[in-house]
Design a protein around this motif. Structure first.
Motif, PDB file in Angstrom:
ATOM      1  N   CYS A  38       0.839  -1.207   0.000  1.00  0.00           N
ATOM      2  CA  CYS A  38       0.000   0.000   0.000  1.00  0.00           C
ATOM      3  C   CYS A  38       0.872   1.255   0.000  1.00  0.00           C
ATOM      4  O   CYS A  38       0.612   2.205  -0.748  1.00  0.00           O
ATOM      5  CB  CYS A  38      -0.931   0.000   1.208  1.00  0.00           C
ATOM      6  SG  CYS A  38      -2.252  -1.226   1.101  1.00  0.00           S
ATOM      7  N   ALA A  42       1.230   4.059  -2.978  1.00  0.00           N
ATOM      8  CA  ALA A  42       0.981   5.467  -2.644  1.00  0.00           C
ATOM      9  C   ALA A  42       2.164   6.345  -3.035  1.00  0.00           C
ATOM     10  O   ALA A  42       1.988   7.494  -3.445  1.00  0.00           O
ATOM     11  CB  ALA A  42       0.676   5.616  -1.153  1.00  0.00           C
ATOM     12  N   GLU A  52      -3.272  11.846  -0.802  1.00  0.00           N
ATOM     13  CA  GLU A  52      -3.082  10.481  -1.300  1.00  0.00           C
ATOM     14  C   GLU A  52      -2.870   9.517  -0.132  1.00  0.00           C
ATOM     15  O   GLU A  52      -3.429   8.419  -0.097  1.00  0.00           O
ATOM     16  CB  GLU A  52      -1.874  10.441  -2.237  1.00  0.00           C
ATOM     17  CG  GLU A  52      -1.677   9.114  -2.910  1.00  0.00           C
ATOM     18  CD  GLU A  52      -0.617   9.173  -3.998  1.00  0.00           C
ATOM     19  OE1 GLU A  52      -0.713   8.358  -4.918  1.00  0.00           O
ATOM     20  OE2 GLU A  52       0.289  10.023  -3.922  1.00  0.00           O
ATOM     21  N   ARG A  53      -2.092   9.947   0.838  1.00  0.00           N
ATOM     22  CA  ARG A  53      -1.848   9.123   2.021  1.00  0.00           C
ATOM     23  C   ARG A  53      -3.156   8.845   2.754  1.00  0.00           C
ATOM     24  O   ARG A  53      -3.420   7.718   3.166  1.00  0.00           O
ATOM     25  CB  ARG A  53      -0.855   9.855   2.925  1.00  0.00           C
ATOM     26  CG  ARG A  53      -0.342   9.026   4.054  1.00  0.00           C
ATOM     27  CD  ARG A  53       0.669   9.846   4.839  1.00  0.00           C
ATOM     28  NE  ARG A  53       1.367   9.025   5.773  1.00  0.00           N
ATOM     29  CZ  ARG A  53       2.642   9.124   6.042  1.00  0.00           C
ATOM     30  NH1 ARG A  53       3.381  10.026   5.442  1.00  0.00           N
ATOM     31  NH2 ARG A  53       3.203   8.352   6.930  1.00  0.00           N
ATOM     32  N   ARG A  55      -6.208   8.937   1.451  1.00  0.00           N
ATOM     33  CA  ARG A  55      -7.058   8.098   0.604  1.00  0.00           C
ATOM     34  C   ARG A  55      -6.667   6.630   0.743  1.00  0.00           C
ATOM     35  O   ARG A  55      -7.525   5.763   0.934  1.00  0.00           O
ATOM     36  CB  ARG A  55      -6.941   8.540  -0.862  1.00  0.00           C
ATOM     37  CG  ARG A  55      -7.807   7.736  -1.820  1.00  0.00           C
ATOM     38  CD  ARG A  55      -7.619   8.171  -3.266  1.00  0.00           C
ATOM     39  NE  ARG A  55      -6.267   8.019  -3.754  1.00  0.00           N
ATOM     40  CZ  ARG A  55      -5.728   6.882  -4.171  1.00  0.00           C
ATOM     41  NH1 ARG A  55      -6.435   5.775  -4.142  1.00  0.00           N
ATOM     42  NH2 ARG A  55      -4.495   6.838  -4.613  1.00  0.00           N
ATOM     43  N   VAL A  56      -5.368   6.343   0.693  1.00  0.00           N
ATOM     44  CA  VAL A  56      -4.905   4.956   0.820  1.00  0.00           C
ATOM     45  C   VAL A  56      -5.195   4.435   2.225  1.00  0.00           C
ATOM     46  O   VAL A  56      -5.668   3.299   2.387  1.00  0.00           O
ATOM     47  CB  VAL A  56      -3.404   4.822   0.464  1.00  0.00           C
ATOM     48  CG1 VAL A  56      -2.900   3.412   0.755  1.00  0.00           C
ATOM     49  CG2 VAL A  56      -3.184   5.161  -1.004  1.00  0.00           C
ATOM     50  N   LEU A  59      -8.752   3.458   2.382  1.00  0.00           N
ATOM     51  CA  LEU A  59      -8.988   2.202   1.658  1.00  0.00           C
ATOM     52  C   LEU A  59      -8.531   0.996   2.479  1.00  0.00           C
ATOM     53  O   LEU A  59      -9.183  -0.049   2.472  1.00  0.00           O
ATOM     54  CB  LEU A  59      -8.263   2.224   0.312  1.00  0.00           C
ATOM     55  CG  LEU A  59      -8.824   3.174  -0.737  1.00  0.00           C
ATOM     56  CD1 LEU A  59      -7.851   3.317  -1.908  1.00  0.00           C
ATOM     57  CD2 LEU A  59     -10.177   2.695  -1.230  1.00  0.00           C
ATOM     58  N   ILE A  60      -7.419   1.159   3.186  1.00  0.00           N
ATOM     59  CA  ILE A  60      -6.918   0.081   4.050  1.00  0.00           C
ATOM     60  C   ILE A  60      -7.953  -0.246   5.120  1.00  0.00           C
ATOM     61  O   ILE A  60      -8.276  -1.399   5.376  1.00  0.00           O
ATOM     62  CB  ILE A  60      -5.566   0.467   4.691  1.00  0.00           C
ATOM     63  CG1 ILE A  60      -4.466   0.506   3.639  1.00  0.00           C
ATOM     64  CG2 ILE A  60      -5.206  -0.506   5.823  1.00  0.00           C
ATOM     65  CD1 ILE A  60      -3.176   1.173   4.111  1.00  0.00           C
ATOM     66  N   CYS A  82       5.535   4.316   4.696  1.00  0.00           N
ATOM     67  CA  CYS A  82       5.466   5.611   3.993  1.00  0.00           C
ATOM     68  C   CYS A  82       6.650   6.488   4.386  1.00  0.00           C
ATOM     69  O   CYS A  82       7.259   7.142   3.533  1.00  0.00           O
ATOM     70  CB  CYS A  82       4.153   6.340   4.311  1.00  0.00           C
ATOM     71  SG  CYS A  82       2.713   5.650   3.486  1.00  0.00           S
ATOM     72  N   ILE A 120      -5.549  -0.971  -4.704  1.00  0.00           N
ATOM     73  CA  ILE A 120      -5.193   0.362  -4.204  1.00  0.00           C
ATOM     74  C   ILE A 120      -4.854   1.284  -5.370  1.00  0.00           C
ATOM     75  O   ILE A 120      -5.303   2.429  -5.425  1.00  0.00           O
ATOM     76  CB  ILE A 120      -4.010   0.280  -3.210  1.00  0.00           C
ATOM     77  CG1 ILE A 120      -4.407  -0.503  -1.950  1.00  0.00           C
ATOM     78  CG2 ILE A 120      -3.482   1.660  -2.854  1.00  0.00           C
ATOM     79  CD1 ILE A 120      -5.484   0.122  -1.089  1.00  0.00           C
ATOM     80  N   ASP A 124      -8.724   4.899  -7.537  1.00  0.00           N
ATOM     81  CA  ASP A 124      -9.108   6.239  -7.984  1.00  0.00           C
ATOM     82  C   ASP A 124      -9.463   6.254  -9.468  1.00  0.00           C
ATOM     83  O   ASP A 124      -9.707   7.299 -10.049  1.00  0.00           O
ATOM     84  CB  ASP A 124      -7.999   7.253  -7.696  1.00  0.00           C
ATOM     85  CG  ASP A 124      -6.700   6.951  -8.433  1.00  0.00           C
ATOM     86  OD1 ASP A 124      -6.626   5.926  -9.149  1.00  0.00           O
ATOM     87  OD2 ASP A 124      -5.757   7.742  -8.287  1.00  0.00           O
ATOM     88  N   GLU A 131       2.379   3.518 -10.877  1.00  0.00           N
ATOM     89  CA  GLU A 131       1.787   2.519  -9.973  1.00  0.00           C
ATOM     90  C   GLU A 131       1.935   1.113 -10.562  1.00  0.00           C
ATOM     91  O   GLU A 131       2.285   0.175  -9.845  1.00  0.00           O
ATOM     92  CB  GLU A 131       0.307   2.846  -9.733  1.00  0.00           C
ATOM     93  CG  GLU A 131       0.111   4.116  -8.929  1.00  0.00           C
ATOM     94  CD  GLU A 131      -1.313   4.635  -8.929  1.00  0.00           C
ATOM     95  OE1 GLU A 131      -1.660   5.362  -7.981  1.00  0.00           O
ATOM     96  OE2 GLU A 131      -2.085   4.334  -9.869  1.00  0.00           O
TER      97      GLU A 131
END
Length: 151
Positions: A38, A42, A52-53, A55-56, A59-60, A82, A120, A124, A131
């Motif tokens: 993940c 990201a 973005e952090r 959003r991920v 999702l997690i 990260c 992941i 979006d 990615e």
């Protein structure tokens, strides 16, 4: 079919496959590799902006398969990966890929980690080339041909 629709369909299909294997995905190595994946997705473009952090991270927290683990533990691990990637992307990526590679001997877990990266990345609606590239690298780390996932 438009590219956007194919990406969404692919991510949804991957999530369905993951949900079917949820009970087999409870190891610490899977947890760590998933959070490393993940973070890698990201940071795929070399940086992680706060939106973005977030959003991920969201999702997690909402991913059914990852519900096998305490949310605060996942958040801590994701943030640690990260941090490694933002401190020095190239060096951090080596460590993150090593963590992902620890599931290589468990094919179900290895495939699930790759699928999480795709979910992941495609969440979006734009599974962009940077990615896709890091997910390809993760495929090599776990010994799976990227072509298995159309990468």
């Amino acid at each position: 079919m438009a590219l956007w629709d194919r990406i969404k369909d692919s991510a949804a299909s991957m999530q369905t496959q993951l949900n079917a294997k949820k009970n087999d995905l409870k190891s610490g190595a899977f947890r760590d590799a998933s959070m490393a994946m993940c973070a890698l997705v990201a940071a795929a473009d070399g940086s992680i902006d706060p939106s973005e952090r977030q959003r991920v991270a969201s999702l997690i927290m909402t991913n059914d398969v990852l519900q096998n683990f305490p949310a605060d533990d996942l958040q801590t691990r994701f943030n640690d990966y990260c941090q490694k990637l933002t401190a020095d992307f190239d060096f951090g990526k080596v460590g993150v890929l090593q963590t992902i590679g620890k599931v290589a001997k468990k094919p179900t877990e290895a495939r699930a980690v790759i699928q999480i990266g795709i979910v992941i990345g495609g969440a979006d609606g734009d599974f962009d080339e940077s990615e896709r590239a890091v997910v390809r690298e993760a495929c090599f780390a776990v010994g799976i041909a990227p072509s298995e996932f159309d990468l």
